[in-house]
Every structure is written in structure tokens, then in C-alpha cells.
Design an enzyme around this catalytic site. Structure first.
Site, mmCIF file in Angstrom:
data_model
loop_
_atom_site.group_PDB
_atom_site.id
_atom_site.type_symbol
_atom_site.label_atom_id
_atom_site.label_comp_id
_atom_site.label_asym_id
_atom_site.label_seq_id
_atom_site.Cartn_x
_atom_site.Cartn_y
_atom_site.Cartn_z
ATOM 1 N N GLU A 79 -28.386 -33.929 13.815
ATOM 2 C CA GLU A 79 -29.380 -34.691 13.033
ATOM 3 C C GLU A 79 -30.703 -33.925 12.962
ATOM 4 O O GLU A 79 -31.194 -33.414 13.957
ATOM 5 C CB GLU A 79 -29.606 -36.074 13.652
ATOM 6 C CG GLU A 79 -28.392 -36.982 13.606
ATOM 7 C CD GLU A 79 -27.918 -37.309 12.186
ATOM 8 O OE1 GLU A 79 -28.687 -37.084 11.233
ATOM 9 O OE2 GLU A 79 -26.767 -37.765 12.049
ATOM 10 N N CYS A 146 -28.721 -45.266 16.831
ATOM 11 C CA CYS A 146 -28.821 -43.823 17.078
ATOM 12 C C CYS A 146 -30.160 -43.299 16.596
ATOM 13 O O CYS A 146 -30.818 -42.509 17.277
ATOM 14 C CB CYS A 146 -27.669 -43.085 16.398
ATOM 15 S SG CYS A 146 -26.094 -43.463 17.190
ATOM 16 N N HIS A 170 -24.230 -36.514 16.038
ATOM 17 C CA HIS A 170 -23.267 -37.562 15.690
ATOM 18 C C HIS A 170 -21.865 -36.954 15.725
ATOM 19 O O HIS A 170 -21.660 -35.848 15.232
ATOM 20 C CB HIS A 170 -23.549 -38.114 14.284
ATOM 21 C CG HIS A 170 -24.333 -39.386 14.299
ATOM 22 N ND1 HIS A 170 -25.530 -39.538 13.639
ATOM 23 C CD2 HIS A 170 -24.085 -40.589 14.906
ATOM 24 C CE1 HIS A 170 -25.978 -40.780 13.844
ATOM 25 N NE2 HIS A 170 -25.123 -41.436 14.602
HETATM 26 N N1 PCA Z 1 -23.374 -44.957 17.026
HETATM 27 C C1 PCA Z 1 -24.323 -45.869 16.439
HETATM 28 C C2 PCA Z 1 -24.989 -46.552 17.596
HETATM 29 C C3 PCA Z 1 -24.164 -46.222 18.798
HETATM 30 C C4 PCA Z 1 -23.252 -45.158 18.356
HETATM 31 O O1 PCA Z 1 -22.462 -44.531 19.071
HETATM 32 C C5 PCA Z 1 -25.267 -45.240 15.425
HETATM 33 O O2 PCA Z 1 -24.860 -44.266 14.758
HETATM 34 O O3 PCA Z 1 -26.382 -45.722 15.247
#
Ligand code: PCA
Length: 207
Positions: A79, A146, A170
Site C-alpha cells: 500500500e 486496514c 495486503h
Molecule cells: N483486512 C481488512 C481488515 C482486516 C483484514 O485482514 C481490511 O482490508 O481493511
């Protein structure tokens, strides 16, 4: 070198979360040269960031990597930015694990609109691809937990005179999450682990 890695509990009806399973696996790779600390965070807007910042203060790591699953993404994704916005959307809203459903709320009132990651993501993306793991750079961490976690982490880290590398990765769903949704892309936990290890080794090399 000390590295702190965070992950998340399952949420939104999922039975597992690769961002939770990876923590146990990666802890085993700890060594004298690379001490790995982990923390499992709650999928709760009002707690996730605070818990991570508390752990950063306690461990005083040389780098922080926060992990989360993004169902629907086909590669590991670095990200680029966290934004000052919490929003569960209007179509398919998923409340957090405490039932919170914010609509356009600030992560930190009067905080900057966004924070760029301090991880060298272009370089790490290239390293992952070289090691044979599909990866990409993402320009949106969303507006769910996240993003909130990444925002709090960078709000803290970026105030230091010399900010440590801190960022969010991610990961895709694992195959067990796609049994009843066979159209969603998946990546095995071992491939994700291989990618995470390649990131850590590179951060250690760069230190
Ligand atoms: N993914 C979510 C919140 C917790 C996770 O593992 C997100 O992408 O916000």
C-alpha cells in the site's frame, strides 16, 4: 535488527485470516540477526491503531510491516498511502467486529488527509517479483480497518526525526476462503510466507 509484524483476526463472517496465520509461521523464522515480533490486532476501528502504536512503543522495532487480507486481490500488494477516512461503504457494508459502521468519519480529527508509506515499496515490489511471488503496488488501502491501522501507524512513525520503514501489505485470500466463492483469486499461505520472508530478508540486507 528488530521487525514488528502485525496481523488481524477474522472478520465479516470469514473463518480464518491469512494475515493471522502468517504471524505464527513467520515467528518461527526469527534469528539472532533478525528478531521478529508479532501482534494480532482486533478488527475494530477504535482499537486497531492504538494497539499497534502501543506495541511499536514497547518493541522499538527497526521496521514495521502490517498485514491484512484483501479478498478479491490477486497478488501481494504494497500500500502506497493511508487516508484520513473511515467508511464502510453504502452497498455491501461490513461492520467491524464491534458492530461499528462509520460513514465518512476521520481516523484522526484534523489529521492530515493522508500519509505515504515509509517502506521502499518500489524496490520491495521488484524484489518480490524476482523471487517469483506475484506482487504489485496499490494506491488504495480502502477505508476499512486496514487503512485505519496504517494511518495510525504512520501518524506515529512519521513524527520521528528519522522515521523507520513502516508499511502495509495486503495479501490475497487463501484457497480455503474460496471454496464457496470459487471466482475469487487466491494464493496459498506458503506462497504468501515466501513473499513475506523475501521482504524481511531484503529489509535486513538494506539495514
Ligand atoms: N483486512 C481488512 C481488515 C482486516 C483484514 O485482514 C481490511 O482490508 O481493511
Amino acid at each position: 535488527m528488530k521487525i514488528l509484524i502485525s496481523g488481524f483476526e477474522p472478520f465479516g463472517g470469514m473463518k480464518t485470516n491469512p494475515a493471522m496465520e502468517l504471524l505464527d509461521e513467520i515467528k518461527e523464522k526469527s534469528s539472532d540477526q533478525l528478531e521478529i515480533y508479532t501482534i494480532l490486532l482486533p478488527v475494530v476501528y477504535s482499537e486497531c491503531g492504538e494497539k499497534l502504536v502501543e506495541k511499536i512503543k514497547a518493541v522499538e522495532p527497526d521496521a514495521v510491516i502490517a498485514l491484512g487480507v484483501a479478498k478479491g486481490r490477486a497478488s501481494m500488494q504494497f500500500e502506497q498511502i493511508a487516508i484520513n477516512m473511515e467508511d464502510v461503504g453504502s452497498e455491501k457494508e461490513i461492520a467491524d467486529n464491534a458492530g461499528d459502521t462509520p460513514k465518512g468519519r476521520a481516523v484522526i480529527t484534523n489529521g492530515p488527509d493522508g500519509y505515504f508509506t515509509t517502506l521502499p515499496i518500489r524496490h520491495l515490489n521488484a524484489v518480490l517479483r524476482q523471487s517469483g511471488v506475484p506482487s504489485a503496488i496499490s494506491n488504495s488501502a480502502g477505508t476499512y480497518i486496514c487503512n485505519t491501522t496504517m494511518y495510525h501507524m504512520l501518524h506515529y512513525v512519521r513524527r520521528a526525526l528519522k522515521p523507520i520503514p513502516a508499511g502495509f501489505i495486503h495479501v490475497p485470500a487463501v484457497p480455503s476462503m474460496a471454496v464457496n466463492e470459487p471466482h475469487i483469486p487466491t494464493m496459498t499461505l506458503s506462497a504468501q510466507l515466501q513473499g513475506l520472508q523475501a521482504v524481511l530478508l531484503e529489509l535486513e540486507r538494506m539495514e
